[in-house]
Write a protein that holds these residues in place. Structure first.
Motif, PDB file in Angstrom:
ATOM      1  N   ILE A 346      33.999  35.044  38.340  1.00 16.37           N
ATOM      2  CA  ILE A 346      35.350  35.424  38.752  1.00 16.37           C
ATOM      3  C   ILE A 346      35.293  36.421  39.903  1.00 16.37           C
ATOM      4  CG2 ILE A 346      37.493  36.536  38.035  1.00 16.37           C
ATOM      5  CD1 ILE A 346      37.120  33.781  36.839  1.00 16.37           C
ATOM      6  N   GLU A 347      34.426  37.431  39.785  1.00 10.91           N
ATOM      7  CA  GLU A 347      34.291  38.421  40.849  1.00 10.91           C
ATOM      8  C   GLU A 347      33.801  37.784  42.142  1.00 10.91           C
ATOM      9  OE1 GLU A 347      35.252  41.688  40.874  1.00 10.91           O
ATOM     10  OE2 GLU A 347      36.200  40.963  39.022  1.00 10.91           O
ATOM     11  N   LEU A 348      32.871  36.844  42.009  1.00 14.96           N
ATOM     12  CA  LEU A 348      32.363  36.147  43.185  1.00 14.96           C
ATOM     13  C   LEU A 348      33.477  35.348  43.854  1.00 14.96           C
ATOM     14  CD1 LEU A 348      29.950  35.374  44.955  1.00 14.96           C
ATOM     15  CD2 LEU A 348      29.462  33.521  43.349  1.00 14.96           C
ATOM     16  N   GLY A 349      34.293  34.673  43.040  1.00 12.63           N
ATOM     17  CA  GLY A 349      35.401  33.905  43.587  1.00 12.63           C
ATOM     18  C   GLY A 349      36.392  34.779  44.332  1.00 12.63           C
ATOM     19  N   LYS A 350      36.720  35.920  43.765  1.00 12.15           N
ATOM     20  CA  LYS A 350      37.654  36.833  44.426  1.00 12.15           C
ATOM     21  C   LYS A 350      37.123  37.277  45.781  1.00 12.15           C
ATOM     22  CE  LYS A 350      39.692  38.805  40.198  1.00 12.15           C
ATOM     23  NZ  LYS A 350      39.797  40.031  39.364  1.00 12.15           N
ATOM     24  N   ALA A 351      35.845  37.659  45.810  1.00 10.57           N
ATOM     25  CA  ALA A 351      35.250  38.125  47.061  1.00 10.57           C
ATOM     26  C   ALA A 351      35.214  37.005  48.095  1.00 10.57           C
ATOM     27  CB  ALA A 351      33.843  38.656  46.803  1.00 10.57           C
TER      28      ALA A 351
END
Length: 371
Positions: A346-351
């Motif tokens: 999820i964090e990777l997707g946001k970034a």
């Protein structure tokens, strides 16, 4: 070499010491040693989106100083929607064949190949590689530094120069070519279906910067134009997933420190695609704004040092903007079709979503689209 001798296990957890010992002896990798036992642990969670990956720890029958104590095994994911994407684009077979057919002819470091096999009819694939965890892996959410970005640009330029309009560029029938009708139709349909679904989610829209949805809609309309306007020359093999999570840095090797993994998406196209994805996904926005054009000039310079001449910056810049927009298909696809149960994913997707659409907005990339 691809070895088609033994039944391929269905999952990484079904790999046994007996099976591994037998296939590695038959392939010639093991000679005077025997594998007595193995243990396994999952790896690549939140990173290997379309693969089931595990690290195997090997116990031999005696001291084996020349053999690895650990290996990385990659097999198809168990997550259905991600598996469908991988099979649609033939990612598993392509990666295996990259390691066996392209990598040996290329000036780029990749993990050492230990074993591979596949059976396309029953959709079974296995790739066993050198474990690179002893080297430095960068957290893509944190992003590459300036120096790491420079090295990544140099490495991909050297690789692409080897294949740049080369006589043997089109000798691999399994690597998609420009204007491949199946790939074109798949990209358009996948992007539009995923976008239509993603924009109904507030979670997805919150991942985009201000103005992101609007430029996404413009790209949505003109996506066929972006795919159709590929140059007839200046073609090479591109990684197509060239980002920080697919890199290891070996700082003891000053001449060639970068090891690049995950080659299943390789295709023939304009090399600037890899540069655009790197700068649009793997460095923080403030740094990208400072070094963007410097990195494109470095890419041009490195190509020239490898004998690739006649490309001016304006030409490169236009295709850089086009490439940023081509990659706009990935955020909605990753949001709607891949496994987002892991917090790191999820964090990777946001970034990624914020950085890519930020680069498109910062450079007014959609201004080059036909009206």
């Amino acid at each position: 070499m691809i070895h088609k001798q033994k039944v391929i296990p269905k999952r990484t957890k079904r790999i046994t010491a007996e099976w591994l010992n037998e296939v590695l002896h038959d392939s010639g990798y093991l000679k005077d040693f025997t594998i007595e036992s193995i243990s396994r642990e999952p790896c690549g969670v939140g990173e290997g989106f379309v693969s089931d990956m595990a690290r195997l720890t090997i116990t031999y029958d005696k001291e084996a100083p020349g053999l690895p104590k650990t290996m990385i095994v990659k097999m198809p994911t168990t997550f259905r929607t991600a598996l469908a994407v991988a099979l649609q684009y033939n990612l598993y077979e392509k990666e295996i064949r990259f390691y066996t057919e392209v990598a040996p002819k290329s000036p780029i470091r990749v993990p050492g190949l230990i074993y591979s096999d596949y059976d396309s009819e029953v959709k079974k694939y296995i790739l066993i590689l050198e474990d690179c965890s002893c080297y430095k892996m960068i957290d893509q959410v944190e992003g590459l530094t300036y120096e790491q970005t420079k090295q990544a640009i140099i490495s991909i330029a050297d690789f692409q120069a080897r294949w740049w309009d080369a006589p043997d560029l089109f000798s691999f029938d399994w690597i998609p070519k420009p204007k491949d009708e199946f790939l074109r139709t798949s990209f358009i349909d996948t992007f539009r279906n995923s976008w239509d679904l993603a924009v109904k989610s507030e979670e997805f829209l919150e991942m985009l910067p201000e103005g992101g949805r609007e430029v996404g809609e413009e790209i949505y309309k003109q996506f066929p134009w972006l795919l159709d306007n590929v140059p007839e020359e200046n073609l090479t093999i591109v990684h197509f997933d060239y980002r920080a999570d697919n890199m290891f840095f070996d700082y003891e090797n000053s001449e060639n420190p970068l090891i690049t993994i995950d080659w299943g998406g390789a295709l023939v196209s304009g090399g600037i695609l890899d540069v655009a994805y790197l700068l649009g996904s793997s460095i923080k926005i403030d740094l990208r704004r400072k070094i963007e054009k410097e990195m494109l000039n470095l890419y041009l310079k490195r190509l020239e040092e490898n004998g690739i001449t006649g490309i001016d910056f304006d030409y490169l810049w236009e295709y850089y903007l086009r490439s940023l927009m081509v990659y706009a298909w990935l955020p909605p696809v990753s949001f709607t079709q891949l496994d987002r149960s892991d917090p790191r994913a999820i964090e990777l997707g946001k970034a990624f979503h914020n950085r890519l659409f930020g680069a498109i907005l910062d450079n007014d990339a959609t201004s080059i689209l036909p009206s």
